[in-house]
Motif scaffolding. Structure first.
Motif, short mmCIF file in Angstrom:
data_model
loop_
_atom_site.label_atom_id
_atom_site.label_comp_id
_atom_site.label_asym_id
_atom_site.label_seq_id
_atom_site.Cartn_x
_atom_site.Cartn_y
_atom_site.Cartn_z
N GLU A 17 55.39 -4.21 78.50
CA GLU A 17 56.12 -2.98 78.83
C GLU A 17 57.06 -2.68 77.68
O GLU A 17 57.95 -3.47 77.38
CB GLU A 17 56.89 -3.19 80.14
CG GLU A 17 57.82 -2.05 80.51
CD GLU A 17 59.24 -2.23 79.97
OE1 GLU A 17 59.83 -1.21 79.59
OE2 GLU A 17 59.74 -3.38 79.92
N TYR A 25 57.59 -14.86 79.81
CA TYR A 25 56.66 -15.98 79.97
C TYR A 25 57.28 -17.21 80.62
O TYR A 25 56.56 -18.16 80.91
CB TYR A 25 56.13 -16.42 78.59
CG TYR A 25 55.92 -15.31 77.59
CD1 TYR A 25 54.69 -14.65 77.53
CD2 TYR A 25 56.93 -14.91 76.71
CE1 TYR A 25 54.48 -13.64 76.61
CE2 TYR A 25 56.72 -13.90 75.79
CZ TYR A 25 55.50 -13.27 75.74
OH TYR A 25 55.29 -12.26 74.84
N THR A 35 62.14 -3.51 75.61
CA THR A 35 61.34 -4.05 76.71
C THR A 35 62.28 -4.79 77.65
O THR A 35 63.29 -5.36 77.21
CB THR A 35 60.24 -5.01 76.18
OG1 THR A 35 59.45 -5.44 77.30
CG2 THR A 35 60.81 -6.23 75.50
N PHE A 67 49.58 -9.88 77.62
CA PHE A 67 50.16 -10.98 76.85
C PHE A 67 49.16 -12.12 76.73
O PHE A 67 48.32 -12.31 77.60
CB PHE A 67 51.42 -11.51 77.55
CG PHE A 67 52.56 -10.53 77.59
CD1 PHE A 67 53.38 -10.34 76.50
CD2 PHE A 67 52.82 -9.80 78.75
CE1 PHE A 67 54.45 -9.45 76.55
CE2 PHE A 67 53.89 -8.90 78.81
CZ PHE A 67 54.70 -8.73 77.71
N PHE A 107 62.59 -3.64 68.64
CA PHE A 107 61.44 -4.19 67.92
C PHE A 107 61.53 -3.84 66.44
O PHE A 107 62.13 -2.82 66.07
CB PHE A 107 60.13 -3.64 68.50
CG PHE A 107 59.82 -4.17 69.87
CD1 PHE A 107 59.18 -5.40 70.02
CD2 PHE A 107 60.18 -3.47 71.01
CE1 PHE A 107 58.90 -5.91 71.28
CE2 PHE A 107 59.90 -3.97 72.28
CZ PHE A 107 59.26 -5.19 72.42
N THR A 157 60.09 -15.49 75.76
CA THR A 157 61.18 -14.63 76.23
C THR A 157 61.10 -14.76 77.75
O THR A 157 60.21 -15.46 78.26
CB THR A 157 60.95 -13.16 75.82
OG1 THR A 157 59.79 -12.68 76.54
CG2 THR A 157 60.75 -12.99 74.33
N ALA A 190 62.29 -7.55 79.12
CA ALA A 190 62.57 -8.97 78.86
C ALA A 190 63.77 -9.15 77.94
O ALA A 190 64.43 -10.18 77.98
CB ALA A 190 61.34 -9.64 78.24
N PHE A 191 64.05 -8.13 77.13
CA PHE A 191 65.16 -8.23 76.17
C PHE A 191 66.51 -7.83 76.79
O PHE A 191 67.54 -8.02 76.16
CB PHE A 191 64.91 -7.35 74.94
CG PHE A 191 63.73 -7.77 74.09
CD1 PHE A 191 62.98 -8.90 74.37
CD2 PHE A 191 63.37 -7.01 72.97
CE1 PHE A 191 61.89 -9.27 73.58
CE2 PHE A 191 62.29 -7.37 72.18
CZ PHE A 191 61.54 -8.49 72.49
O1 173 Z 1 59.07 -10.96 72.55
C1 173 Z 1 58.18 -11.02 73.40
O2 173 Z 1 57.27 -11.85 73.36
C2 173 Z 1 58.21 -10.07 74.51
O3 173 Z 1 58.82 -10.31 75.51
C3 173 Z 1 57.50 -8.78 74.34
C4 173 Z 1 57.58 -7.80 75.34
C5 173 Z 1 56.91 -6.60 75.16
C6 173 Z 1 56.17 -6.38 74.03
C7 173 Z 1 56.10 -7.34 73.04
C8 173 Z 1 56.76 -8.55 73.20
#
Ligand code: 173
Length: 324
Positions: free
Chosen positions: A229, A170, A91, A146, A35, A167, A93-94
């Motif tokens: 998360e 969603y 997170t 979210f 981030f 990401t 998702a990344f």
């Molecule tokens: O980038 C995002 O929208 C995302 O997946 C996320 C996950 C955790 C915290 C903030 C953003």
């Protein structure tokens, strides 16, 4: 002296030297963030690192390398897996490119303190160890649902005709709501909005001001869904290399970090008010529609998880839900 005795003595000497070296030495861990450096997550992380280093002299130190400019957001997971860095703020998702299960952590519905008590945390670590070559250290963000942010108004939970930045968090849900979707790292959201490439984006309740997205946002859809998360993860061999005192020190600081998570409830309220002040209009549905919206998010989320990894999804679902 016989060769056998010599060998034994050498081994003993080596063992003693190793133990002394490890306990006497200070180690430094290299940490990156998926981030942005100016965002709320890293701001809070920096405060924690300062305290960590001040109290950890002679034991353990953290060297903050940087944010997505150092390593792109979606590459950070692999950097931890392979030991290019020791630790990361990230997170799930990344790093679905490391293991699809990473993204399942958005589906937890109990506090991380309870996850540590009920076995969820250990279950997560079994998967993170085996599939990610990682140790899951601590969750530093909680109670950050979210939301869908849009520039076009909707009057029902239907995103037909809209192009929305996503990401993996969603994807299944927004597609179930008929959106067309485009995946980007957070660093590309502003430009995508500016150029009209997307009509909106998914993001938690807090943080849209950090990269000036409020300038390009007209609506926020309520209610929120899932729980953002954001956690510290560590390369598993690097974690195992720590001495006992180092690991104990790390653990103490990780629990202290999680102990500060009450902040996020206040922050959600502040950010909601700040969005209203900035002219971002909340789109709200009636109670029944709102409940159906959130239920659908979890139903679609778990269905996606079960499709990707049936056994682990089943295990996690039981552990991530409140016990009745
Ligand atoms: O980038 C995002 O929208 C995302 O997946 C996320 C996950 C955790 C915290 C903030 C953003």
């Amino acid at each position: 002296m016989s060769p056998r005795v010599l060998k034994k003595m050498a081994a003993l000497l080596l063992a003693a030297g190793f133990a002394a070296g490890v306990s006497a030495q200070e180690a430094t861990l290299r940490l990156v963030s998926a981030f942005a450096e100016n965002g709320i997550y890293v701001q809070r992380l920096q405060t924690w690192i300062q305290k960590f280093n001040a109290e950890g002299k002679g034991v353990l130190q953290i060297n903050f390398i940087g944010g997505p400019k150092a390593i792109p957001s979606f590459e950070v997971g692999n950097a931890v897996k392979t030991g290019v860095v020791d630790m990361a703020l990230n997170t799930g998702a990344f790093y679905t490119n490391v293991m699809p299960e990473a993204d399942f952590l958005k589906l937890t519905r109990i506090p991380v303190a309870e996850q540590r008590r009920n076995g969820a945390f250990d279950a997560i670590n079994k998967v993170w160890n085996d599939k990610g070559n990682m140790q899951y250290l601590a969750r530093m963000v909680e109670n950050q649902p979210f939301h869908i942010y849009l520039n076009k108004k909707i009057d029902k939970p239907d995103l037909a005709g809209l192009k929305v930045r996503i990401t993996p968090v969603y994807r299944d849900f927004f597609q179930a709501l008929n959106a067309s979707v485009v995946t980007t790292a957070p660093g590309e959201v502003y430009t995508a909005l500016e150029r009209g490439v997307v009509d909106g984006y998914g993001w938690p309740i807090g943080g849209i001001f950090d990269l000036n997205w409020h300038e390009r946002t007209k609506f926020r859809v309520d209610p929120g869904f899932y729980d953002a998360e954001v956690s510290l993860i560590m390369n598993l061999p690097a974690y195992r290399r720590l001495s006992e005192p180092q690991r104990a020190y790390l653990q103490k600081q990780l629990l202290a970090l999680e102990g500060e998570n009450g902040f996020w409830t206040r922050y959600a309220q502040e950010e909601t008010a700040r969005q209203e002040k900035a002219g971002i209009q909340a789109v709200k549905f009636d109670a029944a529609t709102s409940k159906a919206f959130v239920d659908r998010a979890y139903q679609v989320g778990w269905a996606g998880a079960e499709k990707q990894s049936p056994e682990i999804a089943a295990r996690f679902k039981a552990l991530f839900s409140p016990s009745r």
